[in-house]
Design a protein around this motif. Structure first.
Motif, PDB file in Angstrom:
ATOM      1  N   ASN A  28      -8.639   5.951 -34.232  1.00  0.00           N
ATOM      2  CA  ASN A  28      -8.429   7.222 -34.923  1.00  0.00           C
ATOM      3  C   ASN A  28      -9.562   7.503 -35.894  1.00  0.00           C
ATOM      4  O   ASN A  28     -10.032   8.642 -36.013  1.00  0.00           O
ATOM      5  CB  ASN A  28      -7.084   7.208 -35.652  1.00  0.00           C
ATOM      6  N   CYS A  29     -10.036   6.466 -36.580  1.00  0.00           N
ATOM      7  CA  CYS A  29     -11.170   6.632 -37.502  1.00  0.00           C
ATOM      8  C   CYS A  29     -12.407   7.105 -36.750  1.00  0.00           C
ATOM      9  O   CYS A  29     -13.151   7.972 -37.233  1.00  0.00           O
ATOM     10  CB  CYS A  29     -11.473   5.311 -38.208  1.00  0.00           C
ATOM     11  N   MET A  30     -12.644   6.555 -35.579  1.00  0.00           N
ATOM     12  CA  MET A  30     -13.814   6.964 -34.804  1.00  0.00           C
ATOM     13  C   MET A  30     -13.686   8.411 -34.350  1.00  0.00           C
ATOM     14  O   MET A  30     -14.659   9.177 -34.342  1.00  0.00           O
ATOM     15  CB  MET A  30     -13.999   6.040 -33.599  1.00  0.00           C
ATOM     16  N   ASN A  31     -12.494   8.802 -33.972  1.00  0.00           N
ATOM     17  CA  ASN A  31     -12.269  10.190 -33.581  1.00  0.00           C
ATOM     18  C   ASN A  31     -12.495  11.131 -34.760  1.00  0.00           C
ATOM     19  O   ASN A  31     -13.157  12.169 -34.637  1.00  0.00           O
ATOM     20  CB  ASN A  31     -10.846  10.343 -33.044  1.00  0.00           C
ATOM     21  N   ILE A  32     -11.984  10.747 -35.917  1.00  0.00           N
ATOM     22  CA  ILE A  32     -12.137  11.558 -37.127  1.00  0.00           C
ATOM     23  C   ILE A  32     -13.612  11.718 -37.482  1.00  0.00           C
ATOM     24  O   ILE A  32     -14.047  12.792 -37.903  1.00  0.00           O
ATOM     25  CB  ILE A  32     -11.365  10.911 -38.296  1.00  0.00           C
ATOM     26  N   LEU A  33     -14.386  10.633 -37.304  1.00  0.00           N
ATOM     27  CA  LEU A  33     -15.789  10.646 -37.692  1.00  0.00           C
ATOM     28  C   LEU A  33     -16.702  11.068 -36.544  1.00  0.00           C
ATOM     29  O   LEU A  33     -17.866  10.673 -36.491  1.00  0.00           O
ATOM     30  CB  LEU A  33     -16.197   9.286 -38.238  1.00  0.00           C
ATOM     31  N   ASP A  34     -16.145  11.844 -35.603  1.00  0.00           N
ATOM     32  CA  ASP A  34     -16.980  12.582 -34.658  1.00  0.00           C
ATOM     33  C   ASP A  34     -17.504  11.788 -33.483  1.00  0.00           C
ATOM     34  O   ASP A  34     -18.505  12.155 -32.870  1.00  0.00           O
ATOM     35  CB  ASP A  34     -18.155  13.240 -35.419  1.00  0.00           C
ATOM     36  N   PHE A  35     -16.865  10.673 -33.124  1.00  0.00           N
ATOM     37  CA  PHE A  35     -17.252   9.981 -31.912  1.00  0.00           C
ATOM     38  C   PHE A  35     -16.523  10.614 -30.722  1.00  0.00           C
ATOM     39  O   PHE A  35     -15.333  10.904 -30.804  1.00  0.00           O
ATOM     40  CB  PHE A  35     -16.891   8.495 -31.995  1.00  0.00           C
ATOM     41  N   GLN A  36     -17.250  10.826 -29.639  1.00  0.00           N
ATOM     42  CA  GLN A  36     -16.636  11.327 -28.421  1.00  0.00           C
ATOM     43  C   GLN A  36     -15.742  10.246 -27.819  1.00  0.00           C
ATOM     44  O   GLN A  36     -15.960   9.042 -28.039  1.00  0.00           O
ATOM     45  CB  GLN A  36     -17.724  11.704 -27.414  1.00  0.00           C
ATOM     46  N   LYS A  37     -14.763  10.675 -27.042  1.00  0.00           N
ATOM     47  CA  LYS A  37     -13.823   9.729 -26.444  1.00  0.00           C
ATOM     48  C   LYS A  37     -14.544   8.666 -25.624  1.00  0.00           C
ATOM     49  O   LYS A  37     -14.201   7.481 -25.675  1.00  0.00           O
ATOM     50  CB  LYS A  37     -12.827  10.483 -25.565  1.00  0.00           C
ATOM     51  N   ASN A  38     -15.568   9.080 -24.861  1.00  0.00           N
ATOM     52  CA  ASN A  38     -16.274   8.115 -24.008  1.00  0.00           C
ATOM     53  C   ASN A  38     -17.207   7.198 -24.774  1.00  0.00           C
ATOM     54  O   ASN A  38     -17.787   6.275 -24.212  1.00  0.00           O
ATOM     55  CB  ASN A  38     -17.042   8.849 -22.902  1.00  0.00           C
ATOM     56  N   GLU A  39     -17.380   7.438 -26.069  1.00  0.00           N
ATOM     57  CA  GLU A  39     -18.210   6.565 -26.900  1.00  0.00           C
ATOM     58  C   GLU A  39     -17.402   5.440 -27.534  1.00  0.00           C
ATOM     59  O   GLU A  39     -17.970   4.474 -28.044  1.00  0.00           O
ATOM     60  CB  GLU A  39     -18.863   7.361 -28.038  1.00  0.00           C
ATOM     61  N   ILE A  40     -16.092   5.573 -27.549  1.00  0.00           N
ATOM     62  CA  ILE A  40     -15.242   4.642 -28.289  1.00  0.00           C
ATOM     63  C   ILE A  40     -14.989   3.385 -27.458  1.00  0.00           C
ATOM     64  O   ILE A  40     -14.409   3.450 -26.384  1.00  0.00           O
ATOM     65  CB  ILE A  40     -13.913   5.311 -28.676  1.00  0.00           C
ATOM     66  N   PRO A  41     -15.453   2.220 -27.939  1.00  0.00           N
ATOM     67  CA  PRO A  41     -15.257   0.969 -27.188  1.00  0.00           C
ATOM     68  C   PRO A  41     -13.817   0.472 -27.299  1.00  0.00           C
ATOM     69  O   PRO A  41     -13.021   0.985 -28.081  1.00  0.00           O
ATOM     70  CB  PRO A  41     -16.230   0.014 -27.869  1.00  0.00           C
ATOM     71  N   LYS A  42     -13.527  -0.550 -26.532  1.00  0.00           N
ATOM     72  CA  LYS A  42     -12.171  -1.089 -26.535  1.00  0.00           C
ATOM     73  C   LYS A  42     -11.962  -2.137 -27.623  1.00  0.00           C
ATOM     74  O   LYS A  42     -10.846  -2.299 -28.109  1.00  0.00           O
ATOM     75  CB  LYS A  42     -11.852  -1.702 -25.166  1.00  0.00           C
ATOM     76  N   ASP A  43     -13.021  -2.864 -27.976  1.00  0.00           N
ATOM     77  CA  ASP A  43     -12.818  -3.967 -28.912  1.00  0.00           C
ATOM     78  C   ASP A  43     -13.041  -3.529 -30.352  1.00  0.00           C
ATOM     79  O   ASP A  43     -13.909  -2.699 -30.650  1.00  0.00           O
ATOM     80  CB  ASP A  43     -13.722  -5.150 -28.575  1.00  0.00           C
TER      81      ASP A  43
END
Length: 276
Positions: free
Chosen positions: A195-210
């Motif tokens: 959620n933090c990554m989404n809030i700070l403007d990372f695209q869905k495909n940029e967000i890693p699993k770990d």
């Protein structure tokens, strides 16, 4: 409750002006960075890296009572789970799988984690393996902090993946936070980090699993930001935790994603200018 990313810039500016902006926590305590540093320093004084291989089982496990009936609040696991709780919350508390071994008072015996049971290890061999695992995490973190400019986290993550895991990954991240607080921070739960990554403007495909890679990417984003780059990671962790709790942006929602040239960033930069 924050429901749109458009409100994030205002929160950044307000928190930058007043680090107690979010008010007291559930226990009525206000945010104080010095208190968090003191907690971390107390832990390190109790458990310097060279003490880990020498730990006895009862200096490690949580769940065991002292002779006077009180909980033992001096063990490694107690410190990670409760003693350092103000630095960030675990996603899940307790259980034999969290730390590999747990003392169960009702059984008057130790319970082994499922991975240890599957490996058919004795209690003694399991504890030796856990101490070796923790030492490997600390060593890998040390190597990462020294070569950080050449390492985007892939080497660190691969080293930890290669380590036999008898404790859970968020324990690895808690250890990295405590021994290397200038590189890692207190948010360890995968769903909160996403959620933090989404809030700070990372695209869905940029967000890693770990979680560790997510933290590394979030720290880099902080250090690129015109305001947040001035914050300590204690500040950043506290801010992210509060914003993540107050924000209801779905991780799959890309309609409100903004770019570096967006009105939101312009507003932040204007806000910085207004303060100067």
């Amino acid at each position: 409750i924050v429901k749109t990313k458009g409100e994030l810039s205002d929160l950044i500016i307000k928190f930058d002006k007043d680090k107690q902006y979010f008010g007291p926590n559930k226990r009525g305590k206000l945010y104080k960075e010095e208190e968090k540093k003191e907690i971390r320093n107390n832990f390190i004084s109790e458990f310097p890296p060279d003490r880990i291989p020498k730990l006895k089982l009862d200096e490690y496990v949580a769940g065991k009572h002292l002779p006077n009936g009180d909980w033992n609040r001096t063990t490694f696991c107690w410190w990670l789970e409760h003693g350092t709780n103000d630095l960030g919350h675990f996603a899940v508390y307790g259980g034999k799988n969290k730390f590999g071994i747990l003392y169960k008072e009702e059984m008057k015996d130790y319970a082994l984690g499922s991975k240890i049971e599957k490996a058919n290890l004795s209690k003694e061999d399991a504890f030796d393996a856990i101490k070796s695992e923790i030492t490997s995490v600390i060593k890998a973190g040390d190597e990462y902090t020294k070569d950080r400019e050449l390492d985007d986290g892939v080497v660190l993550v691969n080293k930890l993946k290669a380590t036999t895991r008898y404790v859970q990954v968020d324990v690895h991240l808690r250890i990295l936070l405590l021994y290397y607080p200038d590189h890692f921070f207190g948010v360890t739960a995968n769903n909160v980090l996403k959620n933090c990554m989404n809030i700070l403007d990372f695209q869905k495909n940029e967000i890693p699993k770990d979680a560790i890679t997510m933290q590394i990417m979030l720290v880099k984003r902080k250090n690129e930001h015109p305001i947040m780059k001035k914050w300590s990671l204690y500040d950043y962790s506290y801010f992210l935790w509060n914003v993540a709790r107050k924000t209801e942006v779905a991780i799959t929602d890309t309609s409100s994603v903004v770019t570096s040239e967006s009105e939101m960033l312009k507003k932040i930069i204007m806000g910085v200018g207004a303060q100067n």
